[in-house]
Motif scaffolding. Sequence first.
Motif, PDB file in Angstrom:
ATOM      1  N   ARG A  79     -10.781 -14.286  35.361  1.00 47.97           N
ATOM      2  CA  ARG A  79     -10.738 -13.807  33.981  1.00 47.97           C
ATOM      3  C   ARG A  79      -9.281 -13.718  33.548  1.00 47.97           C
ATOM      4  NH1 ARG A  79     -11.992  -9.677  37.415  1.00 47.97           N
ATOM      5  NH2 ARG A  79     -10.740  -7.771  37.359  1.00 47.97           N
ATOM      6  N   GLY A  80      -9.067 -13.353  32.296  1.00 46.40           N
ATOM      7  CA  GLY A  80      -7.699 -13.279  31.795  1.00 46.40           C
ATOM      8  C   GLY A  80      -7.114 -14.663  31.589  1.00 46.40           C
ATOM      9  N   VAL A  81      -5.827 -14.817  31.847  1.00 51.19           N
ATOM     10  CA  VAL A  81      -5.158 -16.095  31.593  1.00 51.19           C
ATOM     11  C   VAL A  81      -5.696 -17.210  32.484  1.00 51.19           C
ATOM     12  CG1 VAL A  81      -3.044 -14.986  30.781  1.00 51.19           C
ATOM     13  CG2 VAL A  81      -3.268 -15.591  33.199  1.00 51.19           C
ATOM     14  N   LEU A  82      -6.298 -16.848  33.625  1.00 43.82           N
ATOM     15  CA  LEU A  82      -6.862 -17.851  34.526  1.00 43.82           C
ATOM     16  C   LEU A  82      -8.388 -17.909  34.416  1.00 43.82           C
ATOM     17  CD1 LEU A  82      -4.672 -17.351  37.741  1.00 43.82           C
ATOM     18  CD2 LEU A  82      -4.376 -18.992  35.878  1.00 43.82           C
ATOM     19  N   GLY A  83      -8.908 -17.440  33.307  1.00 40.13           N
ATOM     20  CA  GLY A  83     -10.355 -17.402  33.122  1.00 40.13           C
ATOM     21  C   GLY A  83     -10.999 -18.761  32.940  1.00 40.13           C
ATOM     22  N   SER A  84     -10.217 -19.788  32.611  1.00 37.29           N
ATOM     23  CA  SER A  84     -10.772 -21.131  32.440  1.00 37.29           C
ATOM     24  C   SER A  84     -10.394 -22.014  33.621  1.00 37.29           C
ATOM     25  CB  SER A  84     -10.253 -21.764  31.145  1.00 37.29           C
ATOM     26  OG  SER A  84      -8.861 -22.019  31.237  1.00 37.29           O
ATOM     27  N   SER A  85     -11.246 -22.981  33.921  1.00 36.76           N
ATOM     28  CA  SER A  85     -10.969 -23.908  35.022  1.00 36.76           C
ATOM     29  C   SER A  85      -9.658 -24.668  34.823  1.00 36.76           C
ATOM     30  CB  SER A  85     -12.129 -24.894  35.197  1.00 36.76           C
ATOM     31  OG  SER A  85     -13.267 -24.236  35.693  1.00 36.76           O
ATOM     32  N   PRO A  86      -9.365 -25.185  33.615  1.00 40.52           N
ATOM     33  CA  PRO A  86      -8.088 -25.893  33.442  1.00 40.52           C
ATOM     34  C   PRO A  86      -6.877 -25.026  33.751  1.00 40.52           C
ATOM     35  CG  PRO A  86      -9.565 -26.412  31.631  1.00 40.52           C
ATOM     36  CD  PRO A  86     -10.218 -25.312  32.407  1.00 40.52           C
ATOM     37  N   ALA A  87      -6.929 -23.745  33.392  1.00 48.00           N
ATOM     38  CA  ALA A  87      -5.793 -22.862  33.664  1.00 48.00           C
ATOM     39  C   ALA A  87      -5.605 -22.663  35.163  1.00 48.00           C
ATOM     40  CB  ALA A  87      -5.993 -21.519  32.965  1.00 48.00           C
ATOM     41  N   ARG A  88      -6.714 -22.428  35.885  1.00 51.29           N
ATOM     42  CA  ARG A  88      -6.613 -22.245  37.339  1.00 51.29           C
ATOM     43  C   ARG A  88      -6.138 -23.529  38.009  1.00 51.29           C
ATOM     44  NH1 ARG A  88     -11.525 -19.797  36.253  1.00 51.29           N
ATOM     45  NH2 ARG A  88     -12.739 -21.477  37.227  1.00 51.29           N
ATOM     46  N   GLN A  89      -6.662 -24.651  37.565  1.00 51.53           N
ATOM     47  CA  GLN A  89      -6.265 -25.925  38.152  1.00 51.53           C
ATOM     48  C   GLN A  89      -4.805 -26.254  37.840  1.00 51.53           C
ATOM     49  OE1 GLN A  89      -9.222 -28.550  36.542  1.00 51.53           O
ATOM     50  NE2 GLN A  89     -10.873 -27.702  37.803  1.00 51.53           N
ATOM     51  N   ALA A  90      -4.340 -25.869  36.662  1.00 51.94           N
ATOM     52  CA  ALA A  90      -2.936 -26.088  36.310  1.00 51.94           C
ATOM     53  C   ALA A  90      -2.026 -25.304  37.245  1.00 51.94           C
ATOM     54  CB  ALA A  90      -2.687 -25.677  34.857  1.00 51.94           C
ATOM     55  N   PHE A  91      -2.376 -24.044  37.473  1.00 58.04           N
ATOM     56  CA  PHE A  91      -1.577 -23.239  38.395  1.00 58.04           C
ATOM     57  C   PHE A  91      -1.631 -23.831  39.804  1.00 58.04           C
ATOM     58  CE2 PHE A  91      -1.496 -19.769  41.555  1.00 58.04           C
ATOM     59  CZ  PHE A  91      -0.184 -19.361  41.390  1.00 58.04           C
ATOM     60  N   ALA A 146      -0.287 -30.676  36.349  1.00 58.94           N
ATOM     61  CA  ALA A 146      -0.226 -29.256  36.008  1.00 58.94           C
ATOM     62  C   ALA A 146       0.111 -29.065  34.537  1.00 58.94           C
ATOM     63  CB  ALA A 146       0.808 -28.552  36.882  1.00 58.94           C
ATOM     64  N   ARG A 147       1.071 -29.853  34.039  1.00 58.47           N
ATOM     65  CA  ARG A 147       1.463 -29.742  32.631  1.00 58.47           C
ATOM     66  C   ARG A 147       0.315 -30.148  31.709  1.00 58.47           C
ATOM     67  NH1 ARG A 147       5.488 -32.781  32.935  1.00 58.47           N
ATOM     68  NH2 ARG A 147       7.101 -31.212  33.309  1.00 58.47           N
ATOM     69  N   GLU A 148      -0.386 -31.215  32.090  1.00 62.31           N
ATOM     70  CA  GLU A 148      -1.507 -31.686  31.274  1.00 62.31           C
ATOM     71  C   GLU A 148      -2.637 -30.661  31.237  1.00 62.31           C
ATOM     72  OE1 GLU A 148      -4.787 -35.343  31.209  1.00 62.31           O
ATOM     73  OE2 GLU A 148      -3.167 -35.322  32.686  1.00 62.31           O
ATOM     74  N   LEU A 149      -2.982 -30.104  32.395  1.00 60.68           N
ATOM     75  CA  LEU A 149      -4.070 -29.128  32.462  1.00 60.68           C
ATOM     76  C   LEU A 149      -3.721 -27.845  31.714  1.00 60.68           C
ATOM     77  CD1 LEU A 149      -5.064 -29.635  36.201  1.00 60.68           C
ATOM     78  CD2 LEU A 149      -6.582 -29.972  34.236  1.00 60.68           C
ATOM     79  N   ALA A 150      -2.456 -27.442  31.782  1.00 60.22           N
ATOM     80  CA  ALA A 150      -2.040 -26.231  31.074  1.00 60.22           C
ATOM     81  C   ALA A 150      -2.256 -26.379  29.575  1.00 60.22           C
ATOM     82  CB  ALA A 150      -0.584 -25.913  31.374  1.00 60.22           C
ATOM     83  N   ARG A 184      -6.084 -25.602  27.990  1.00 61.35           N
ATOM     84  CA  ARG A 184      -6.685 -24.268  27.960  1.00 61.35           C
ATOM     85  C   ARG A 184      -7.387 -24.023  26.633  1.00 61.35           C
ATOM     86  NH1 ARG A 184      -2.439 -20.243  28.305  1.00 61.35           N
ATOM     87  NH2 ARG A 184      -1.091 -21.866  27.448  1.00 61.35           N
ATOM     88  N   PRO A 185      -8.310 -23.052  26.605  1.00 61.63           N
ATOM     89  CA  PRO A 185      -9.035 -22.759  25.361  1.00 61.63           C
ATOM     90  C   PRO A 185      -8.093 -22.488  24.196  1.00 61.63           C
ATOM     91  CG  PRO A 185     -10.027 -21.597  27.205  1.00 61.63           C
ATOM     92  CD  PRO A 185      -8.773 -22.228  27.733  1.00 61.63           C
ATOM     93  N   GLN A 186      -8.532 -22.824  22.999  1.00 60.20           N
ATOM     94  CA  GLN A 186      -7.701 -22.710  21.802  1.00 60.20           C
ATOM     95  C   GLN A 186      -7.223 -21.285  21.552  1.00 60.20           C
ATOM     96  OE1 GLN A 186      -6.597 -25.222  19.901  1.00 60.20           O
ATOM     97  NE2 GLN A 186      -7.518 -26.574  21.438  1.00 60.20           N
ATOM     98  N   GLY A 187      -7.975 -20.322  22.058  1.00 61.58           N
ATOM     99  CA  GLY A 187      -7.599 -18.928  21.821  1.00 61.58           C
ATOM    100  C   GLY A 187      -6.397 -18.474  22.624  1.00 61.58           C
TER     101      GLY A 187
END
Length: 556
Positions: free
Chosen positions: A317-329, A380-384, A387-390
Amino acid sequence: MRHRRALALIVGTVILVAPLAAGCGTDKNAPVHYRTDARLSTYNPASITGSADGVLMALTRVLGGFSVLGPQGQVISDRDVGDVELAPGPTLTVRYTFSPDAVYSDGAKPACDDLVLAWAAQSGKFRGFTPATTAGYRDIERIDCEPGSSTAIARFHKGRSYRDWRGLFGAGSMMPAHIVARDAGVPNVVEPIRKRNQAAIAALAKSWNTGFDLPNGQLDPARFVSSGPYRAESFDAENGLRLVRNEKWWGEPARVPTVFVFGRNTETSARAAAGGFDVVDATVGIEAAPEGAEPAKPQVSPANASLSTEQLVLAQRGVLGSSPARQAFGACVPRDELARSFGYGSQPWNLHVLTPANDLADPINGQFGLRYARPDIARARELAGQRPQGRPGQLRVRVGYLGPDQRRQQMVAAITASCRRAGIDVVDAGGPDIAVAGLGSRFDVLLLNTGASFAAAGAADVARDAFALFGGDPLNIGDFRDRAATDSVAKLSVTTVAGDQLAVSRTMETATWRELAAIPLFATPREQTWSDKLSGVIAGRARNGTGWNMDRWSRS
C-alpha cells in the motif's frame, strides 16, 4: 602472560582480546556476559513484537516448552517439561503431559490451561491477540483440557496435519495462564475461551499482548515467572537482562549461576571497557568501530549453513501500492552489488522461504529473480512513469531498518545511489525505534531477516516462516495478498514429501516474484563467537540463537 584467542570477545565488529594473568584461576561462578542483536522489549517471545525483536534469544531457557530448537534449528524434545505423543483419532491428535515435577518459579503448577491460552492467542480464532503468526496453531480445531489438569489433547482439523507439529508449544510459546487469568479477573483461561466470552477474552488478550512488557529495574517475581533453568531477575540499559538460576527448576541446575544478556536497547560500551563479552551472537554491523580505528574483519558463520536471509519487504500500500511502483523499485535495487559488498561470501539469494541450509534450495535458487539480478535503470525509470495517475511526481521510497546498524546503513546508501539514476528517491528511514507495524505508514520498505525478524531468525523447518506470504497472517507484515501464494503456503505446511515441497515452493516463488512481495538478498551474516574459557557453548543457527543451551554453559 597468556592470552585468549582472538575471537574470544567481540563488540559489534571490534574484537577485544582480554589478557589473563599467568597463574590466575577461573572463577567458575563468575557471570557470563552474552551479547545479542535482540531488542529486549518484552517477556513474550510469541507476540508480534517479541518475535520481531528476537527476545527468544534471551528467554529460551527461561520460558520452557515441550521442545526447543537445537543448534541446526531442529526440534528437540524437552522431556524435563513433559511428554508429547500421538494419540488415536480421526485426524492428527497430540497428547501433551507436563512432568509431575514441573512447577513455575512462583510455585504454581503448569497445566493444560497454558496450552489453551497459547492456542487461543496464536490461532487467529479469537480476536484481540497480537501473535507473531498463526502458523500451526490455526490448524488445531480444539484443545481438550480440564482446568488445572496436567494433560491436554490437541485435535487438528481434518486435512490439516501441520508437518512441524512437534515444534508447537515449544520454548517461548506458552505464557503463564494463571498470571493472565489473574490479570483478566477470571478463575481460569479455559472456560471463557471455551464459551467464547468476548469480554473476558479481550481482557486475556490485553494481558497477553502488553502485560509482560519489560520494565526497567527489578522484575516482579509474581508476574515474570519462569518454567526453565533460569529466571529473569532484573532489566536495565546498563546491565541488560539479568538471568539467575531458577531455584524451583526441577531438572539439572544451570551450570553458570548468572547470565547478563545484552541487546540492541542496552548500553554496551561500559561492558566493553570492563572486559567485553563472553558470548556474542549478532548480525554484522550493529556497532561501528571506534572513530579512527581500523574495523576488524568479522568472524562470520558459514553462509551455506544459514537459516536466515536478509530481505527487503515491500508494503503493498502507499507509494508501493501498485505493481509498477514495486517493480520500478525492484529494478533499481543493486542486488548483485549488495551481495558482493555486504554478504560476506554469500551468493545472491533468490528464494523467499527456502534458506541456504535447506537441501531443496539449491536446485531452484537460480531459477528465480533473474529479472532483478542486477539493476535495470531504463526499466526502473519506465515503470516509475506507469504509476497510477493519482501519484504524480518522483517516486519516493522510505527504507526502514532497526538501527544503529552501520552495514545496513551502507546498504541503503548503495540502493539510494543506484535508484537515483532512475529518478527514484530512496530515503534512509532506519532508527532505533523501528517496528514492523510501521511498514506502509512510517516507511515503505523494511530491511530485515527471514520471518520478519530484526535478530536471529529461522528454523530447520520453514513451514512457520512461509506464513510471511500467507494473506492475512501477522507474519505477512507487508500485507501481500495473492491467492496462489496463500494456497501454496497452506499446502507447504502439511506437505512432507520432498518432491511435492519443491513443486509447491516453485508455485509460491513464481507468485511472490510476480507481485514483488519482498526482495531476498543474501544469507544473513552473523558473528557467533565465545571465549575459550567457556565450555558447552554451541552456535545456534535458528531464531533462538546460541542461547538455546545456555544452561549447559560453564567456565573451564
